[in-house]
Design an enzyme around this catalytic site. Sequence first.
Site, mmCIF file in Angstrom:
data_model
loop_
_atom_site.group_PDB
_atom_site.id
_atom_site.type_symbol
_atom_site.label_atom_id
_atom_site.label_comp_id
_atom_site.label_asym_id
_atom_site.label_seq_id
_atom_site.Cartn_x
_atom_site.Cartn_y
_atom_site.Cartn_z
ATOM 1 N N SER A 211 -8.627 26.824 67.437
ATOM 2 C CA SER A 211 -8.679 27.130 68.870
ATOM 3 C C SER A 211 -10.144 27.201 69.324
ATOM 4 C CB SER A 211 -7.910 28.421 69.154
ATOM 5 O OG SER A 211 -7.624 28.524 70.524
ATOM 6 N N ASP A 336 1.351 22.838 70.560
ATOM 7 C CA ASP A 336 0.230 23.744 70.834
ATOM 8 C C ASP A 336 0.312 24.340 72.237
ATOM 9 O OD1 ASP A 336 -1.839 24.560 69.093
ATOM 10 O OD2 ASP A 336 -2.556 22.499 68.883
ATOM 11 N N HIS A 455 0.871 27.107 69.133
ATOM 12 C CA HIS A 455 -0.553 27.390 68.978
ATOM 13 C C HIS A 455 -0.746 28.516 67.955
ATOM 14 C CE1 HIS A 455 -4.681 26.994 70.129
ATOM 15 N NE2 HIS A 455 -4.796 28.274 70.445
#
Length: 557
Positions: A211, A336, A455
């Site tokens: 991320s 995600d 995610h």
Amino acid sequence: MEKLKILFAVVLSLGTASAATLGVVQTEGGSVQGQNIPLGLFRSVDVFKGIPFAAQPGVFEKPKPHPGWDSILKATKFAQRCLQISMLQTSSFGGEDCLYLNIWVPQGQQVSSDLPVMIWFYGGGFMVGGSMGANFLNNYLYSGQEIADKGKVIVVSVGYRVGVLGFLSTGDSSLPGNYGLWDQHAAIAWVHRNIRSFGGDPDNITLFGESAGGASVSYQTLSPHNKGLFKRAISQSGVAFCPWAMSSKPRTISEQVAVKVGCPTDDRMVACLKSTDVKTLVMAAPSMEKGSPDHPAVKNLLLSPVVDGDFLPDQPSNLFHNTADIDYLAGVNSMDGHLFTSQDIPSLERKLFLFILEDVKRLVAAYTKEMGQAGLEVAFAEYSSNWESTPSQYSIKRTAVDIGTDYLFLVPTQTAIYLHAANARSGRTYSYLLSEPSLMAGPGKPYNDWVESDHADDLQFVFGKPFTTPKAYGDRHRDLSGYMIAYWTNFARTGDPNTGILKVPATWPEYAITGQQFLDINAKMDGSSIGQEMRLRFVRLWTSTLPSLQSCGVTEA
């Protein structure tokens, strides 16, 4: 049988007793002593927690070298996180003295030497995050132990400033920003200078992160300041091109923070901000309020890196010559965008509620705002082109997740991978998609049964959680975790995820401009787990079709 048991116990105790250990290690700042954790027959890991790699940083200043210490530093406790706002934005925690790192060194019968090194950067939207102790419910997600032990690599995790203290910027030299990136750079340089004392090879360092940590890795490869300091890089679900990874209006944000803390917004602003109480500054971060289809929550991540003319001398797309000799592996999770889209449109996960088509249109409109009505129409037509004449709830929901995934993660990552390959000299490029079904999906669970890797779902597998907390996982998850650790550590060792000390279930082809091959990673992998041109139609939509509308002046305000 009893004799056998006793014999085995004796052998085991001899084995753990005779696994090597580093003992006291000399670093540039002084001596450090960690802890040796026995793992089995002739296997242990030396763990060092809380080694300072820089001095306590000044407010809105680059990190400076640590002055050092005299007696032996007992590196057995995690340092504090960098001062940050809580997720609910009601309080702050952590401290200013936070530039510390942790090291895991695998040991066998002899003390390890010349091991590959992997440096981890955590995510958290550049607003929050840490790798110092428990991340969630006393569970320490970022322990490097499994990666180090299985892959025979040294794992290092570092602290870096986040939020206002890490990324506030005026967009000019008075408050240039990027302090968190400078912290990461200082940690990389420290590891390069000191890791040989821990048994590491300073000429074989790999950065990896997820991320905002993946975007950080991307920025570190682009910066000219890191020349020669590391050899390879892995970006998981985040690169410099992600729309949330670069601040487009830093001056506006710094003025908003100034007003909140009672500072003027003229030429006295920076001096006033620097003299403001740090906790007050941290609490003045832009609000991370709940999103809606018209204003997606990810648009609230307003404190992030900037083109500062120094760490990033130019726009990211113009800096890929700096990555020409760095091996790069990058990818995304197949869903995600699910975490974000389900916050913006809460009915997405309510299994019995009707999911409204209008909400999807509003979400597309928010993401294509700069392209006006024409952009919305073109994008929506593309995303709905495969729908049934009366689209099912599944089709509409799945499309909403795809839109979030494409815009926030997949398209930016494919862009970075393409530019890396296009500029490569000796550097190799690898692309992946993690498509394992979500552990949260299915009957009696919170997610719809069609939800795949969301995610941050990759983290548990990369860090070997199915091995350390076996009851929470099944055999398939241990298989997948083993595969990811194998690919990641082989890549760190040789620059080729297929070649190293661990076997892999499928040969991962290099990414090339023609063909654009990628590996589809899941627990049921085999030789057919290779794909081509990942969602190319949608990559072209976002990188070519929509921007061309803007440049042709078709957009509306």
